[in-house]
Motif scaffolding. Structure first.
Motif, PDB file in Angstrom:
ATOM      1  N   ARG A  22      -1.025  12.133  10.765  1.00  0.00           N
ATOM      2  CA  ARG A  22      -0.611  13.414  10.184  1.00  0.00           C
ATOM      3  C   ARG A  22      -0.903  13.483   8.685  1.00  0.00           C
ATOM      4  NH1 ARG A  22       5.567  12.444  11.779  1.00  0.00           N
ATOM      5  NH2 ARG A  22       4.402  11.689  13.563  1.00  0.00           N
ATOM      6  N   HIS A  23      -0.843  12.331   7.983  1.00  0.00           N
ATOM      7  CA  HIS A  23      -1.134  12.333   6.552  1.00  0.00           C
ATOM      8  C   HIS A  23      -2.606  12.635   6.307  1.00  0.00           C
ATOM      9  CE1 HIS A  23       2.799  10.669   6.461  1.00  0.00           C
ATOM     10  NE2 HIS A  23       2.442   9.444   6.762  1.00  0.00           N
ATOM     11  N   CYS A  24      -3.446  12.018   7.101  1.00  0.00           N
ATOM     12  CA  CYS A  24      -4.890  12.260   6.994  1.00  0.00           C
ATOM     13  C   CYS A  24      -5.209  13.720   7.268  1.00  0.00           C
ATOM     14  CB  CYS A  24      -5.630  11.363   7.983  1.00  0.00           C
ATOM     15  SG  CYS A  24      -7.413  11.615   8.034  1.00  0.00           S
ATOM     16  N   ARG A  25      -4.610  14.277   8.298  1.00  0.00           N
ATOM     17  CA  ARG A  25      -4.914  15.654   8.679  1.00  0.00           C
ATOM     18  C   ARG A  25      -4.460  16.639   7.597  1.00  0.00           C
ATOM     19  NH1 ARG A  25      -2.660  13.683  13.590  1.00  0.00           N
ATOM     20  NH2 ARG A  25      -0.854  15.046  13.303  1.00  0.00           N
ATOM     21  N   TYR A  26      -3.299  16.390   6.992  1.00  0.00           N
ATOM     22  CA  TYR A  26      -2.827  17.272   5.928  1.00  0.00           C
ATOM     23  C   TYR A  26      -3.813  17.243   4.753  1.00  0.00           C
ATOM     24  CZ  TYR A  26       0.359  19.647   2.743  1.00  0.00           C
ATOM     25  OH  TYR A  26       0.924  20.551   1.860  1.00  0.00           O
ATOM     26  N   PHE A  27      -4.265  16.054   4.397  1.00  0.00           N
ATOM     27  CA  PHE A  27      -5.240  15.897   3.316  1.00  0.00           C
ATOM     28  C   PHE A  27      -6.548  16.590   3.660  1.00  0.00           C
ATOM     29  CE2 PHE A  27      -8.621  12.839   1.697  1.00  0.00           C
ATOM     30  CZ  PHE A  27      -8.693  13.404   0.431  1.00  0.00           C
ATOM     31  N   HIS A  28      -7.026  16.417   4.876  1.00  0.00           N
ATOM     32  CA  HIS A  28      -8.271  17.060   5.287  1.00  0.00           C
ATOM     33  C   HIS A  28      -8.152  18.582   5.261  1.00  0.00           C
ATOM     34  CE1 HIS A  28     -10.094  13.373   7.576  1.00  0.00           C
ATOM     35  NE2 HIS A  28     -10.167  13.275   6.262  1.00  0.00           N
ATOM     36  N   GLU A 280       9.053   7.095   3.725  1.00  0.00           N
ATOM     37  CA  GLU A 280       7.706   6.647   4.074  1.00  0.00           C
ATOM     38  C   GLU A 280       7.035   6.021   2.863  1.00  0.00           C
ATOM     39  OE1 GLU A 280       5.315   9.020   6.700  1.00  0.00           O
ATOM     40  OE2 GLU A 280       6.959  10.459   6.948  1.00  0.00           O
ATOM     41  N   ALA A 281       6.095   5.127   3.107  1.00  0.00           N
ATOM     42  CA  ALA A 281       5.429   4.401   2.030  1.00  0.00           C
ATOM     43  C   ALA A 281       4.245   5.177   1.489  1.00  0.00           C
ATOM     44  CB  ALA A 281       4.963   3.039   2.536  1.00  0.00           C
ATOM     45  N   LEU A 282       4.037   5.077   0.173  1.00  0.00           N
ATOM     46  CA  LEU A 282       2.902   5.739  -0.445  1.00  0.00           C
ATOM     47  C   LEU A 282       1.587   5.286   0.170  1.00  0.00           C
ATOM     48  CD1 LEU A 282       1.816   7.602  -2.744  1.00  0.00           C
ATOM     49  CD2 LEU A 282       1.655   5.522  -4.148  1.00  0.00           C
ATOM     50  N   SER A 283       1.497   4.011   0.503  1.00  0.00           N
ATOM     51  CA  SER A 283       0.237   3.476   1.032  1.00  0.00           C
ATOM     52  C   SER A 283      -0.197   4.171   2.313  1.00  0.00           C
ATOM     53  CB  SER A 283       0.353   1.972   1.273  1.00  0.00           C
ATOM     54  OG  SER A 283       1.398   1.694   2.192  1.00  0.00           O
ATOM     55  N   HIS A 284       0.759   4.623   3.128  1.00  0.00           N
ATOM     56  CA  HIS A 284       0.408   5.290   4.383  1.00  0.00           C
ATOM     57  C   HIS A 284      -0.311   6.613   4.133  1.00  0.00           C
ATOM     58  CE1 HIS A 284       3.932   3.035   6.507  1.00  0.00           C
ATOM     59  NE2 HIS A 284       2.917   2.260   6.204  1.00  0.00           N
ATOM     60  N   MET A 285      -0.044   7.220   2.971  1.00  0.00           N
ATOM     61  CA  MET A 285      -0.673   8.497   2.634  1.00  0.00           C
ATOM     62  C   MET A 285      -1.869   8.318   1.717  1.00  0.00           C
ATOM     63  SD  MET A 285       2.891  10.598   2.070  1.00  0.00           S
ATOM     64  CE  MET A 285       3.853   9.163   1.555  1.00  0.00           C
ATOM     65  N   ALA A 286      -1.724   7.475   0.704  1.00  0.00           N
ATOM     66  CA  ALA A 286      -2.764   7.337  -0.321  1.00  0.00           C
ATOM     67  C   ALA A 286      -4.032   6.681   0.213  1.00  0.00           C
ATOM     68  CB  ALA A 286      -2.220   6.541  -1.500  1.00  0.00           C
ATOM     69  N   ARG A 287      -3.945   5.908   1.276  1.00  0.00           N
ATOM     70  CA  ARG A 287      -5.150   5.249   1.804  1.00  0.00           C
ATOM     71  C   ARG A 287      -6.218   6.263   2.199  1.00  0.00           C
ATOM     72  NH1 ARG A 287      -5.116   3.814   7.754  1.00  0.00           N
ATOM     73  NH2 ARG A 287      -3.716   5.297   8.763  1.00  0.00           N
ATOM     74  N   HIS A 288      -5.787   7.470   2.542  1.00  0.00           N
ATOM     75  CA  HIS A 288      -6.748   8.469   2.999  1.00  0.00           C
ATOM     76  C   HIS A 288      -7.554   9.077   1.860  1.00  0.00           C
ATOM     77  CE1 HIS A 288      -5.259   8.200   7.050  1.00  0.00           C
ATOM     78  NE2 HIS A 288      -4.025   8.402   6.627  1.00  0.00           N
ATOM     79  N   VAL A 289      -7.083   8.941   0.617  1.00  0.00           N
ATOM     80  CA  VAL A 289      -7.782   9.585  -0.502  1.00  0.00           C
ATOM     81  C   VAL A 289      -8.638   8.609  -1.300  1.00  0.00           C
ATOM     82  CG1 VAL A 289      -5.880  11.228  -0.638  1.00  0.00           C
ATOM     83  CG2 VAL A 289      -5.967   9.342  -2.262  1.00  0.00           C
ATOM     84  N   LEU A 290      -8.710   7.361  -0.853  1.00  0.00           N
ATOM     85  CA  LEU A 290      -9.440   6.347  -1.625  1.00  0.00           C
ATOM     86  C   LEU A 290     -10.894   6.729  -1.879  1.00  0.00           C
ATOM     87  CD1 LEU A 290      -8.009   3.077  -0.002  1.00  0.00           C
ATOM     88  CD2 LEU A 290      -7.617   3.874  -2.344  1.00  0.00           C
ATOM     89  N   GLY A 291     -11.528   7.390  -0.938  1.00  0.00           N
ATOM     90  CA  GLY A 291     -12.942   7.730  -1.085  1.00  0.00           C
ATOM     91  C   GLY A 291     -13.203   9.109  -1.661  1.00  0.00           C
ATOM     92  N   LEU A 292     -12.176   9.771  -2.179  1.00  0.00           N
ATOM     93  CA  LEU A 292     -12.329  11.160  -2.603  1.00  0.00           C
ATOM     94  C   LEU A 292     -13.386  11.346  -3.694  1.00  0.00           C
ATOM     95  CD1 LEU A 292     -11.353  14.096  -2.404  1.00  0.00           C
ATOM     96  CD2 LEU A 292      -9.552  13.527  -4.057  1.00  0.00           C
ATOM     97  N   MET A 310      -0.604   1.270  -4.777  1.00  0.00           N
ATOM     98  CA  MET A 310       0.088   1.985  -3.709  1.00  0.00           C
ATOM     99  C   MET A 310       0.918   1.084  -2.793  1.00  0.00           C
ATOM    100  SD  MET A 310      -3.106   3.071  -1.238  1.00  0.00           S
ATOM    101  CE  MET A 310      -3.987   1.883  -0.204  1.00  0.00           C
ATOM    102  N   HIS A 311       0.664  -0.227  -2.822  1.00  0.00           N
ATOM    103  CA  HIS A 311       1.409  -1.154  -1.963  1.00  0.00           C
ATOM    104  C   HIS A 311       2.640  -1.745  -2.646  1.00  0.00           C
ATOM    105  CE1 HIS A 311      -1.648  -1.075   1.178  1.00  0.00           C
ATOM    106  NE2 HIS A 311      -2.574  -1.231   0.255  1.00  0.00           N
ATOM    107  N   ARG A 312       2.817  -1.482  -3.916  1.00  0.00           N
ATOM    108  CA  ARG A 312       3.933  -2.084  -4.634  1.00  0.00           C
ATOM    109  C   ARG A 312       5.252  -1.432  -4.243  1.00  0.00           C
ATOM    110  NH1 ARG A 312       0.778  -2.281 -10.468  1.00  0.00           N
ATOM    111  NH2 ARG A 312      -0.597  -4.049  -9.921  1.00  0.00           N
ATOM    112  N   PRO A 313       6.336  -2.197  -4.242  1.00  0.00           N
ATOM    113  CA  PRO A 313       7.646  -1.619  -3.905  1.00  0.00           C
ATOM    114  C   PRO A 313       7.976  -0.448  -4.827  1.00  0.00           C
ATOM    115  CG  PRO A 313       7.760  -4.015  -3.985  1.00  0.00           C
ATOM    116  CD  PRO A 313       6.409  -3.644  -4.520  1.00  0.00           C
ATOM    117  N   GLY A 314       8.446   0.624  -4.245  1.00  0.00           N
ATOM    118  CA  GLY A 314       8.827   1.794  -5.025  1.00  0.00           C
ATOM    119  C   GLY A 314       7.670   2.636  -5.509  1.00  0.00           C
ATOM    120  N   ALA A 315       6.456   2.350  -5.061  1.00  0.00           N
ATOM    121  CA  ALA A 315       5.289   3.122  -5.503  1.00  0.00           C
ATOM    122  C   ALA A 315       5.474   4.601  -5.167  1.00  0.00           C
ATOM    123  CB  ALA A 315       4.027   2.582  -4.828  1.00  0.00           C
ATOM    124  N   ASP A 316       5.158   5.460  -6.134  1.00  0.00           N
ATOM    125  CA  ASP A 316       5.276   6.900  -5.918  1.00  0.00           C
ATOM    126  C   ASP A 316       4.041   7.603  -6.462  1.00  0.00           C
ATOM    127  OD1 ASP A 316       5.600   6.975  -8.693  1.00  0.00           O
ATOM    128  OD2 ASP A 316       7.774   7.201  -8.585  1.00  0.00           O
TER     129      ASP A 316
END
Length: 334
Positions: A22-28, A280-292, A310-316
C-alpha cells in the motif's frame, strides 16, 4: 502530437511480491494520476483464513486499484473476489503467470496455463460474484505467452479463447514464456526471450479483447509504441528501479505534466506521518522512494542518506528532509 485514445488499462503497474504494497501504491499514485495500480498477489487462503485488513486495506487515493488473487478453486476465488469488491477494489485480477515454486505448489500462477478450462471456470465464477446489477468490478487475467513445452501459438490461442468464452474482457500478457523447472522467478523475468509480436498477433486474433502488454517496458517511448498496437502497457521492475518513469509515461500517454520530484516527496509527508503515528516504520515507506532521483546529480547521496537513516530507531520524515537538503546542496555546487 495527438495523444492516443485511452482506456482504464492504458498504463498499469505490475503486481510485484514484496514491493507493490500500500505504501508503494500511494507513492506511485503521486507520480501518475491515471495509472492502474495492483496489489501484491494475495492467496485465497490468506483472505479466507488470515488477517483481511492486513492484506486488503488501501488508501482511497490509490483508485483505480486492483486486487490480484492467487488460487485455482472457482468457489474460493469467487468468494475472495466478492470480499475484494466489498472492500472497494476496482478490479479483480487472477494470477496465471507467476512461475515460482511456492506458487506452483499451491496450483496457481503460470502452471494454470496448462488448464485453460479450469481457468475459464475461475473467470466465470469470479465474474458471477462481482459483475451484476449491484456491482460491476472488472475481472482480468494476467498470463504468459506459454509455459514449458507448451509454447505453440495454438496453445495460447486455445487458452485465450477459453477465457473469452467465460466472459473475459481484459487480458494482461507477459510477453515471455515461463519455465516452471530450472529457472528462478528472477531468471524467468530475464532469460526467456521477449516475444512482443506474439502478443500483437493475439490482439489481431481477438480484436474485441482488451490486451495489455507486460515485460521489458522501461521508458515512455516504448510505452507509446506498444499502445499504438495493443490497449495498454504494464510496467514492472522499471517502476521499482526508476519510479519517475511513471511520471514520464503519464506525460506521454495522458498529457499530464510531470510533477517536481521534491513536490512529490512533500505531498508524501502527510501520509508518512499518519502511518508513523500508527506505529509503522519509516523504512517500510521510504524504501520505495530510493530511486526517485535516479540519474540526477546527488542521487547517490540522496539514496545513501535515506538508506542509512530510515532504519534507525525513531526515524521520521526528517530523514527524508535531510536527503532532500543534500540534493539541493549538490544542485548549488553544480
Amino acid at each position: 502530437m495527438s495523444l492516443p485514445i485511452v482506456n482504464p488499462w492504458t498504463l498499469c503497474v505490475a503486481p510485484m511480491m514484496d514491493w507493490t504494497d500500500r505504501h508503494c501504491r500511494y507513492f506511485h499514485r503521486l507520480l501518475s494520476p491515471h495509472a492502474r495500480l495492483y496489489t501484491e498477489m494475495v492467496t485465497t487462503g490468506a483472505i479466507l483464513h488470515g488477517d483481511r485488513a492486513r492484506h486488503l486495506d488501501f488508501d482511497a487515493a490509490e483508485h483505480p486499484v486492483a486486487l490480484q488473487l492467487g488460487g485455482h478453486e472457482p468457489r474460493e476465488l469467487a468468494e475472495c473476489a466478492r470480499i475484494g469488491a466489498e472492500w472497494g477494489y476496482d478490479e479483480i485480477n487472477l494470477n496465471v503467470g507467476c512461475p515460482s515454486d511456492r506458487v506452483q505448489s499451491g496450483r496457481f500462477g503460470a502452471c494454470l496455463m496448462r488448464e485453460p478450462a479450469l481457468v475459464a471456470d475461475c473467470v466465470a465464477a469470479t465474474r458471477a460474484a462481482v459483475c451484476g446489477r449491484d456491482r460491476d468490478v472488472a475481472v482480468t487475467v494476467k498470463c504468459r505467452i506459454g509455459v514449458d513445452e507448451q509454447d505453440d501459438e495454438e496453445d495460447l490461442h486455445r487458452f485465450v479463447e477459453a477465457q473469452v468464452g467465460a466472459g473475459l474482457q481484459t487480458l494482461i500478457v507477459h510477453a515471455r514464456k515461463a519455465w516452471l523447472h530450472g529457472l528462478s522467478p528472477k531468471e524467468n523475468r530475464e532469460i526467456p526471450p521477449l516475444n512482443y509480436e506474439r502478443v500483437y498477433r493475439l490482439k489481431r486474433e481477438f480484436p474485441r479483447l482488451a490486451i495489455v502488454i507486460n515485460g521489458g517496458i522501461v521508458d515512455a517511448a516504448a510505452a507509446q509504441a506498444h499502445c499504438a498496437i495493443v490497449d495498454g502497457v504494464m510496467l514492472g521492475r522499471a517502476a521499482w528501479h526508476d519510479p519517475f518513469v511513471l511520471a514520464r509515461c503519464e506525460a506521454a500517454l495522458f498529457g499530464t505534466p510531470p510533477p517536481a520530484r521534491e513536490e512529490v516527496l512533500r505531498r508524501l509527508r502527510a501520509y508518512v506521518e499518519a502511518r508513523l503515528a500508527r506505529g509503522e516504520a519509516l523504512s517500510h515507506m521510504a524504501r520505495h522512494v530510493l530511486g526517485l532521483y535516479l540519474g540526477l546529480p546527488g542521487a547517490r547521496a540522496f539514496r545513501r542518506t535515506l538508506s542509512e537513516g530510515m532504519h534507525r530507531p525513531g526515524a521520521d520524515f526528517r530523514v527524508v528532509e535531510r536527503a532532500m537538503s543534500g540534493l539541493r546542496d549538490c544542485a548549488c555546487a553544480a
